[in-house]
Motif scaffolding. Structure first.
Motif: not given
Length: 918
Positions: A209, A231, A247-249
């Motif tokens: 992430i 997470m 956030l970016r996964a």
């Protein structure tokens, strides 16, 4: 799109107890309340559905202008949405949103400070397909909340298989936000979601992430298990520190190649009631006029709660706890529970009784629930401002005073008043007026700014002989008008009695300045006029006597008893004491009172001109050419008299001597000018006195014979006298001119001879100085010796010792430790260690130490410009040592020969010759 089956990235949301999704949230960062105008967030985000009804509430923005938000207006950049006064954003009409994200800009405008602030609102739109499934039992869906599917798995990409086996990817899903309550007690780390790709059955996948809270500050708030995709949150959250995280996964294989497209994760921190309302100020100051009606606005108090203002945690309500003093009622004020506006609720405010109230205000969140909400207090100080509800009143009904006559700016009486209003305010400051008893305006009343008393002052002198007393009626009022319903008091009017005392006044001349007219030249002793004064003191028996104060020409006399003016000399209009035909004299009239007083008067005498001055010819000198018709002389006349005793003038030549009319002629131009010219064809150059008779036009007329000096000279073609002609006209003949030139030449010759003699004398003086032999000159002069001599080997130099040697044998063969260091020695150079091709960390230290050791033992290593060693000083001298020379004071040395060496050694002979002193 690839031909093979399209894999999916699965997001597994684990709903923990008390954690859920919310319909809306505030922006990424919330700063704790400060008194800086602006929105609480710069970026608000809310999750809404595609279908929005008209009037549906979507989001509430929070704004504070540090002044209670009174009059603040909101607007958006879209016609589809509007904002209410409390900051609630709603739909203006029914909407069907096609896109998955909508961004608006909300603007707050303060008309008082003319300031404008902006905040961005981002709506995340869910598609209809997201709502398939069932709602959790026992729980109602919140407005705008997404309902999770039964499988707890969201497919970020919906894929369908076509007839030919290929899969077509539709639009990406928007992942519902993840809600995390603040102030959680753990244990930490706590799992939030699990991210999984269905490709993990075929290949090893690592998850990660990125974003604020992961790999950007604040760091490691969230982390993810790279293998399982779980997470976690690692510590308690604080919504007031940061309200949301984006956030970016990512999913990559073991080589770092992207397996799935990154997905966005929105994590919202759910607010808890962990902040008390905070007043902007601990003490508020307000004011209200006395006598105000119930419902009059007083002030606004404002408290801000750092918790979410869209929930009860941040909804503040106000109430009044206590009021001091409780007079005339214990509830004189009330407060609007939502806005904080304090208003009057009862009548009876009187500043003369209670000037200030202290009110304790309490602010409680949870919409004012005292059982669950948090509270805080502030103090409101309410000042009762004065209104003019008390008219000024005189302390007594009559006043008296006394003033001498002819005095101004004298305070006669002080009028005292009483006013119960606030001192030194327009409601207290007194204004006095005289309403009767002074029709001529002799008095005025000025207000003392400190005591508020009225000072009756004389501004126009009073006369005892006219008024012996004054009866004034005065009235007092305030600068500010009386309040509505208040009447003037009977005690606002009083009487003032002023007595005038008699003083000795100076006599005065009724006609001042007095002007009389008469002809000049009246004889001495002529009576001109009577200049008498009047004594204003009618009730005093006093005598007045007169005297001269100013008589510049001393032409007048005055009778000391009756003031009769007579001439003491003849009055002449042409005198320098006359200005514009008028002569001025000043006289003094004094009485015999106690103390004596005097006054002055000015007499002006206008003198009428008579013809008592003959005209004078102008100019007195002139020049003319020796031949006629080349130029003429313009003449006129000046007369000290004035019209009609001046021009026109008559110019004529006398008959005697006859040569005047024979050589000259006069031609009249007008009444004031004439021309004098030659009558004959030629007149010898020289100076001629030409008499001319000038007669004025007076009655009787006066004439005068004036002589004009005329220089007759030869002229050039322009009619101007030549230089020689001017000299000749001056009366010098040819012989005189030659004599003058000879004198000039002789004078120049004498000057030249004097200069030559001075130069010759200077040369002789220098020659005499050289006659003395320098050897015989016994004066103390400074002698210069140009040659100092040399030693035995001063002509035998071995320059090779100063040059670079051709070989280094003498250096290399020297004793160790002695060598020259300003040149590079020639010899075998040491071998430096060679660095191995494949270095090992353990060999680096040995390599450096060997290099340093070799450099220290290298005689050829620089620098060469070090301290120089000079080891060659040349061969020895043939001269003996001077150490054998010594001095002895015991020998009998004869120094008498010094007397034979001349005057320069005389001092030395006196010191050492001549024997021992007694």
């Amino acid at each position: 799109m690839s031909a093979g089956p399209r894999r999916r990235l699965l997001l597994l949301l684990l709903l923990l107890p008390g954690w859920g999704s919310a319909a809306a949230h505030n922006g990424d960062l919330t700063v704790r309340p400060t008194c800086k105008p602006g929105f609480s967030e710069q970026d608000y985000t809310a999750f809404i559905s595609q279908n929005i009804m008209e009037g549906q509430k979507l989001l509430k923005v929070k704004f504070n202008n540090c002044a209670g938000n009174k009059g603040v207006r909101y607007e958006t950049n879209s016609l589809d949405f509007k904002v209410r006064a409390d900051g609630t954003l709603y739909a203006a009409h029914h909407l069907q949103l096609p896109s998955k994200q909508l961004i608006l800009v909300v603007t707050a405008w303060d008309p008082q400070s003319l300031g404008r602030w902006e905040a961005m609102v981002r709506f995340l739109v869910a598609e209809k397909s997201q709502h398939n499934g069932h709602k959790p039992k026992g729980r109602k869906a919140l407005p705008g909340e997404l309902v999770q599917q039964q499988s707890d798995t969201l497919l970020p990409w919906r894929q369908h298989q076509s007839a030919n086996g290929l899969r077509r990817q539709k639009r990406d899903w928007v992942i519902p936000p993840i809600n995390v309550p603040e102030n959680s007690r753990g244990p930490f780390p706590q799992q939030l979601v699990r991210i999984r790709s269905d490709k993990d059955k075929e290949i090893h996948i690592r998850y990660s992430i990125t974003g604020v809270g992961a790999d950007q500050p604040p760091m490691e708030v969230f982390n993810i298990d790279p293998v399982s995709g779980r997470m976690y949150v690692t510590r308690p959250m604080d919504r007031e520190e940061r309200a949301s995280y984006h956030l970016r996964a990512h999913a990559v294989d073991m080589n770092g190649n992207k397996v799935e497209n990154p997905i966005d994760l929105y994590i919202y921190v759910i607010d808890m009631n962990d902040n008390r309302p905070e007043f902007i100020n601990q003490v508020y100051n307000g004011s209200v006029d006395e006598g105000s009606k119930p419902g009059t606005y007083v002030m606004t108090v404002t408290a801000n709660d750092a918790d979410d203002g869209t929930t009860a945690n941040g909804m503040v309500r106000y109430r009044i706890v206590t009021q001091t003093p409780q007079s005339p009622s214990q509830n004189m004020f009330t407060i609007n529970s939502e806005t904080g506006d304090i208003v009057t609720v009862a009548a009876g405010l009187d500043r003369e009784k209670v000037q200030q109230y202290i009110v304790i205000v309490q602010a409680t969140d949870m919409e004012g629930n005292l059982n669950y909400g948090l509270s805080n207090t502030a103090t409101a100080i309410i000042t009762v401002t004065d209104v003019n509800d008390n008219p000024p009143e005189f302390t007594t009904s009559t006043y008296s005073g006394e003033v001498p006559e002819n005095r101004v700016e004298v305070v006669v009486a002080n009028l005292t008043v009483m006013d119960r209003d606030q001192p030194h305010s327009p409601n207290w400051n007194a204004i006095y007026r005289i309403i009767s008893g002074d029709p001529s305006g002799h008095f005025t009343i000025r207000t003392d700014p400190v005591t508020n008393e009225g000072m009756v002052t004389v501004v126009k002198a009073v006369d005892y002989e006219m008024n012996r007393a004054f009866m004034l009626t005065v009235m007092v009022s305030n600068q500010a008008p009386l309040a509505s319903g208040i009447q003037m008091s009977f005690q606002s009017t009083a009487g003032v009695t002023i007595s005038v005392t008699d003083v000795n006044e100076a006599p005065y001349f009724p006609t001042n300045h007095k002007l009389i007219r008469l002809e000049e030249g009246v004889p001495t002793g002529t009576v001109l006029t009577t200049f008498s004064a009047v004594d204003p003191d009618r009730f005093m028996q006093q005598a007045v006597r007169y005297s001269k104060l100013s008589d510049p020409a001393n032409w007048l006399n005055i009778n000391a008893t009756n003031g009769q003016i007579t001439t003491a000399a003849v009055l002449d209009r042409e005198s320098d004491y006359i200005k514009n035909n008028v002569y001025e004299a000043t006289f003094l009239a004094a009485d015999n009172g106690i103390p004596p007083a005097s006054g002055t008067g000015t007499l002006q005498i206008y003198l009428i001109d008579i013809n008592d001055n003959a005209p004078e010819l102008l100019p007195k000198e002139a020049q003319i050419c020796e031949k006629p018709n080349l130029n003429v002389i313009n003449i006129t006349a000046a007369d000290a008299d004035i019209d009609p005793n001046v021009g026109p003038f008559v110019f004529e030549l006398p008959s005697v001597p006859s040569a005047v009319r024979k050589n000259w002629t006069i031609t009249r131009l007008n009444g004031d000018y004439a021309q004098l010219s030659l009558r004959i064809m030629y007149l010898e150059a020289g100076v001629y006195d030409v008499p001319i008779i000038v007669t004025d036009s007076g009655n009787p007329p006066l004439y005068n014979t004036s002589v004009i000096k005329v220089k007759v000279c030869p002229c050039d073609e322009n009619g101007d006298c030549t230089t020689i002609g001017a000299v000749a006209a001056a009366g010098l003949g040819t012989g005189a001119i030659i004599a003058i030139l000879i004198c000039i030449i002789i004078l120049l010759t004498m000057v030249l001879l004097f200069v030559v003699w001075m130069k010759r004398r200077e040369k002789e003086r220098h020659t005499k100085q050289l006659l003395i032999d320098p050897e015989d000159d016994v004066r103390d002069n400074i002698l210069k010796y140009d040659e100092e001599g040399g030693g035995e080997e001063d002509q035998d130099y071995d320059l090779s010792q100063l040059q670079q040697p051709e070989t280094m044998d003498h250096v290399l063969n020297k004793t160790p430790g002695v060598r020259r260091v300003d040149e590079r020695p020639i010899g075998a150079e040491p071998q430096y260690p060679i660095r191995p091709v494949i270095p090992h960390p353990g060999d680096i230290g040995d390599f450096i130490n060997e290099g340093l050791r070799a450099a220290d033992n290298d005689p050829t290593a620089p620098p060469y410009d070090s301290l120089l060693v000079f080891d060659y000083e040349g061969s020895g001298s043939t001269a003996g040592s001077v150490s054998s020379l010594n001095s002895s004071s015991s020998g009998d040395q004869d120094y008498d020969y010094l007397n034979d060496w001349g005057p320069r050694f005389k001092k030395l002979a006196d010191m050492y010759g001549g024997g021992e002193e007694d």
